[in-house]
Design a protein around this motif. Structure first.
Motif, PDB file in Angstrom:
ATOM      1  N   LEU A 188       0.823  -1.200   0.000  1.00 17.70           N
ATOM      2  CA  LEU A 188       0.000   0.000   0.000  1.00 17.70           C
ATOM      3  C   LEU A 188       0.864   1.260   0.000  1.00 17.70           C
ATOM      4  N   ASN A 189       1.913   1.260   0.805  1.00 16.28           N
ATOM      5  CA  ASN A 189       2.793   2.424   0.937  1.00 16.28           C
ATOM      6  C   ASN A 189       4.117   2.264   0.200  1.00 16.28           C
ATOM      7  N   HIS A 190       4.285   1.136  -0.514  1.00 20.04           N
ATOM      8  CA  HIS A 190       5.532   0.846  -1.226  1.00 20.04           C
ATOM      9  C   HIS A 190       6.714   1.051  -0.268  1.00 20.04           C
ATOM     10  N   ALA A 191       6.717   0.239   0.782  1.00 22.54           N
ATOM     11  CA  ALA A 191       7.693   0.413   1.856  1.00 22.54           C
ATOM     12  C   ALA A 191       8.124  -0.941   2.402  1.00 22.54           C
ATOM     13  N   ILE A 192       9.299  -0.968   3.020  1.00 18.94           N
ATOM     14  CA  ILE A 192       9.795  -2.142   3.725  1.00 18.94           C
ATOM     15  C   ILE A 192       9.716  -1.867   5.224  1.00 18.94           C
ATOM     16  N   GLU A 193       9.019  -2.748   5.933  1.00 23.75           N
ATOM     17  CA  GLU A 193       8.911  -2.626   7.383  1.00 23.75           C
ATOM     18  C   GLU A 193       9.968  -3.500   8.050  1.00 23.75           C
ATOM     19  N   LYS A 194      10.581  -2.985   9.108  1.00 23.38           N
ATOM     20  CA  LYS A 194      11.558  -3.724   9.888  1.00 23.38           C
ATOM     21  C   LYS A 194      11.024  -3.873  11.306  1.00 23.38           C
ATOM     22  N   ILE A 195      10.946  -5.128  11.784  1.00 28.93           N
ATOM     23  CA  ILE A 195      10.347  -5.441  13.078  1.00 28.93           C
ATOM     24  C   ILE A 195      11.377  -6.156  13.957  1.00 28.93           C
ATOM     25  N   ASP A 196      11.495  -5.727  15.192  1.00 31.53           N
ATOM     26  CA  ASP A 196      12.351  -6.400  16.173  1.00 31.53           C
ATOM     27  C   ASP A 196      11.507  -7.461  16.879  1.00 31.53           C
ATOM     28  N   LEU A 197      11.743  -8.743  16.565  1.00 27.14           N
ATOM     29  CA  LEU A 197      10.933  -9.817  17.126  1.00 27.14           C
ATOM     30  C   LEU A 197      11.306 -10.142  18.566  1.00 27.14           C
ATOM     31  N   GLU A 198      12.496  -9.736  18.991  1.00 23.23           N
ATOM     32  CA  GLU A 198      12.890  -9.981  20.377  1.00 23.23           C
ATOM     33  C   GLU A 198      12.286  -8.932  21.309  1.00 23.23           C
ATOM     34  N   ASN A 199      12.332  -7.669  20.897  1.00 22.81           N
ATOM     35  CA  ASN A 199      11.727  -6.602  21.696  1.00 22.81           C
ATOM     36  C   ASN A 199      10.258  -6.373  21.363  1.00 22.81           C
ATOM     37  N   LYS A 200       9.741  -7.103  20.363  1.00 17.02           N
ATOM     38  CA  LYS A 200       8.323  -7.085  19.997  1.00 17.02           C
ATOM     39  C   LYS A 200       7.846  -5.680  19.611  1.00 17.02           C
ATOM     40  N   GLU A 201       8.617  -5.036  18.738  1.00 19.02           N
ATOM     41  CA  GLU A 201       8.254  -3.674  18.357  1.00 19.02           C
ATOM     42  C   GLU A 201       8.740  -3.351  16.950  1.00 19.02           C
ATOM     43  N   GLY A 202       8.047  -2.394  16.327  1.00 21.70           N
ATOM     44  CA  GLY A 202       8.487  -1.901  15.043  1.00 21.70           C
ATOM     45  C   GLY A 202       9.744  -1.062  15.199  1.00 21.70           C
ATOM     46  N   VAL A 203      10.640  -1.131  14.196  1.00 16.34           N
ATOM     47  CA  VAL A 203      11.920  -0.432  14.284  1.00 16.34           C
ATOM     48  C   VAL A 203      12.034   0.665  13.243  1.00 16.34           C
ATOM     49  N   ASN A 204      11.683   0.341  11.989  1.00 18.68           N
ATOM     50  CA  ASN A 204      11.935   1.295  10.900  1.00 18.68           C
ATOM     51  C   ASN A 204      11.005   1.021   9.734  1.00 18.68           C
ATOM     52  N   THR A 205      10.661   2.079   9.013  1.00 18.06           N
ATOM     53  CA  THR A 205       9.924   1.973   7.753  1.00 18.06           C
ATOM     54  C   THR A 205      10.740   2.646   6.664  1.00 18.06           C
ATOM     55  N   LEU A 206      11.105   1.875   5.643  1.00 17.86           N
ATOM     56  CA  LEU A 206      11.835   2.417   4.505  1.00 17.86           C
ATOM     57  C   LEU A 206      10.846   2.677   3.375  1.00 17.86           C
ATOM     58  N   TYR A 207      10.518   3.952   3.148  1.00 16.73           N
ATOM     59  CA  TYR A 207       9.629   4.314   2.052  1.00 16.73           C
ATOM     60  C   TYR A 207      10.439   4.369   0.766  1.00 16.73           C
ATOM     61  N   LEU A 208      10.008   3.583  -0.226  1.00 14.84           N
ATOM     62  CA  LEU A 208      10.762   3.431  -1.462  1.00 14.84           C
ATOM     63  C   LEU A 208      10.297   4.415  -2.529  1.00 14.84           C
ATOM     64  N   ASP A 209      11.237   4.857  -3.350  1.00 16.25           N
ATOM     65  CA  ASP A 209      10.909   5.632  -4.542  1.00 16.25           C
ATOM     66  C   ASP A 209      10.589   4.652  -5.676  1.00 16.25           C
ATOM     67  N   LYS A 210       9.717   5.079  -6.578  1.00  9.97           N
ATOM     68  CA  LYS A 210       9.416   4.251  -7.744  1.00  9.97           C
ATOM     69  C   LYS A 210      10.277   4.611  -8.943  1.00  9.97           C
ATOM     70  N   GLU A 211      10.813   5.836  -8.956  1.00 12.73           N
ATOM     71  CA  GLU A 211      11.625   6.296 -10.070  1.00 12.73           C
ATOM     72  C   GLU A 211      12.880   6.980  -9.534  1.00 12.73           C
ATOM     73  N   GLY A 212      13.763   7.355 -10.462  1.00 11.62           N
ATOM     74  CA  GLY A 212      14.970   8.055 -10.072  1.00 11.62           C
ATOM     75  C   GLY A 212      16.101   7.113  -9.721  1.00 11.62           C
ATOM     76  N   PRO A 213      17.250   7.641  -9.286  1.00 11.77           N
ATOM     77  CA  PRO A 213      18.428   6.805  -8.989  1.00 11.77           C
ATOM     78  C   PRO A 213      18.183   5.782  -7.894  1.00 11.77           C
ATOM     79  N   ASN A 214      17.256   6.092  -6.956  1.00 15.34           N
ATOM     80  CA  ASN A 214      16.929   5.155  -5.884  1.00 15.34           C
ATOM     81  C   ASN A 214      15.687   4.331  -6.198  1.00 15.34           C
ATOM     82  N   GLY A 215      15.185   4.433  -7.410  1.00 12.17           N
ATOM     83  CA  GLY A 215      13.893   3.858  -7.747  1.00 12.17           C
ATOM     84  C   GLY A 215      13.836   2.346  -7.640  1.00 12.17           C
ATOM     85  N   VAL A 216      12.750   1.862  -7.039  1.00 14.42           N
ATOM     86  CA  VAL A 216      12.451   0.433  -6.920  1.00 14.42           C
ATOM     87  C   VAL A 216      11.030   0.231  -7.420  1.00 14.42           C
TER      88      VAL A 216
END
Length: 378
Positions: free
Chosen positions: A79-107
């Motif tokens: 939905l947000n074109h993003a990668i979620e990173k979850i800490d399963l030991e501390n049971k919490e969200g850590v980071n959201t990487l919002y991806l570009d669709k175009e440009g040098p960083n495009g995915v």
């Protein structure tokens, strides 16, 4: 080594040693004097604290990956074109990487890229053309030359979607299109940029399960994955799969015979239907067995696979857990239907346990199965 999570039993008796050897080589059979193991299980619940960030899990958790030491879970949010990173030991969200669709960083969007967490602070993406290493904050660390400048890929050997990255970062692999050609598994060795291929002839029977809906073809899922240093090709129409050694190209077709789970679809549904009959045909097809992906438990050296089957009572679904040893011999089956696991498609292994996404809640929550084995003498 990073780990992708992303998901065979034949009884026989013979007095002829040659026939016994032939059957074992071709079918990866379970000898008659080695009965299925019995498994018991306990279930815990793991709920993730997303803090102030809303985790979107309405589509499940596609493209699941674990970090090298299995502390961090990564998955794609389409939905947000993003990668979620979850800490399963501390049971919490850590980071959201919002991806570009175009440009040098495009995915590109889902199905047109793959990724691997290469450290706790960066990912490697393959975007159908080349590799890009991105930081958690979406800074471009480095990029590679276009893959087609390093290896010649004919049109018929192009993968159907973006190629997948093996967890050891040594191979790019994927399935070719099956439109007007025989479908194959192809892979590129990233050490010397050689391309290899393998046919899937023993899976041709799946053509008999395709439904033509007024010219549109509906067929079951087929996928590939890299587990336990091998490439596997599996599908939803039956339990059989291919295991391919990417180094040598040697392959095995493995077709176990379960005892309580249907081995493959029975095919009791029409194949050529008009639009007015489409709903009925698809309902009949949904009453037949549907195999999900296969996953590998490194700690216990076991493979797991879920198969499900809707019943005519639409409120109930049969769910089976199939357990295999490290050589993909079927060693046990568990009927999980009583657990009412209607949505059992999202699962992965971690530190010897099997995790299922709970899709009945808006939170990110998992049912954690701890499976214990005993040998049955029955």
């Amino acid at each position: 080594m990073n780990k992708i999570l992303t998901s065979w039993n034949l009884k026989f008796r013979s007095t002829y040693l040659g026939l016994l050897i032939l059957l074992f080589a071709c079918n990866n059979s379970k000898p008659a004097d080695k009965p299925f193991q019995k498994f018991t299980y306990s279930i815990d619940t793991l709920t993730i604290d997303s803090k102030e960030h809303l985790l979107f899990v309405g589509y499940g958790i596609p493209m699941v990956k674990l970090s090298e030491k299995e502390r961090f879970l990564h998955f794609y949010d389409p939905l947000n074109h993003a990668i979620e990173k979850i800490d399963l030991e501390n049971k919490e969200g850590v980071n959201t990487l919002y991806l570009d669709k175009e440009g040098p960083n495009g995915v590109l969007d889902h199905n047109r890229f793959d990724y691997i967490p290469i450290s706790d602070s960066s990912y490697r993406f393959f975007t159908k053309k080349n590799f890009k290493d991105l930081s958690l904050s979406n800074n471009l660390i480095k990029t590679s030359k276009p893959i087609d400048s390093l290896v010649k890929i004919s049109e018929e050997n192009e993968t159907q979607f973006s190629s997948l990255i093996s967890s050891n970062l040594q191979y790019l692999y994927g399935l070719t299109s099956d439109f007007n050609q025989e479908q194959k598994l192809v892979w590129i060795d990233l050490g010397d940029y050689t391309l290899k291929e393998s046919d899937l002839d023993s899976m041709k029977y799946r053509e008999n399960y395709k439904i033509s809906l007024d010219g549109m073809i509906v067929s079951g899922m087929i996928g590939s994955t890299f587990l336990n240093e091998k490439l596997l090709v599996y599908h939803s129409d039956g339990i059989d799969l291919y295991e391919i050694d990417p180094k040598s190209g040697n392959k095995r077709f493995i077709n176990n015979r379960p005892e309580i789970t249907p081995q493959r679809k029975a095919g009791n549904f029409p194949r050529n239907v008009e639009k007015s009959e489409a709903v009925k045909a698809l309902e009949l097809e949904s009453l037949e067995i549907d195999y999900k992906e296969i996953v590998f438990d490194e700690e216990n050296q076991r493979f797991y696979r879920i198969a499900s089957q809707q019943t005519e009572n639409k409120g109930r679904t049969k769910v089976y857990l199939l357990i295999f040893d490290h050589e993909l011999n079927l060693i046990s089956e568990l009927d999980l239907s009583s657990l009412d696991m209607k949505n059992s498609a999202n699962y992965f292994t971690r530190k010897g346990k099997l995790y299922f996404l709970n899709k009945e809640t808006e939170d990110l929550e998992f049912f954690v199965f701890d499976l214990k084995s005993t040998i049955s003498n029955e």
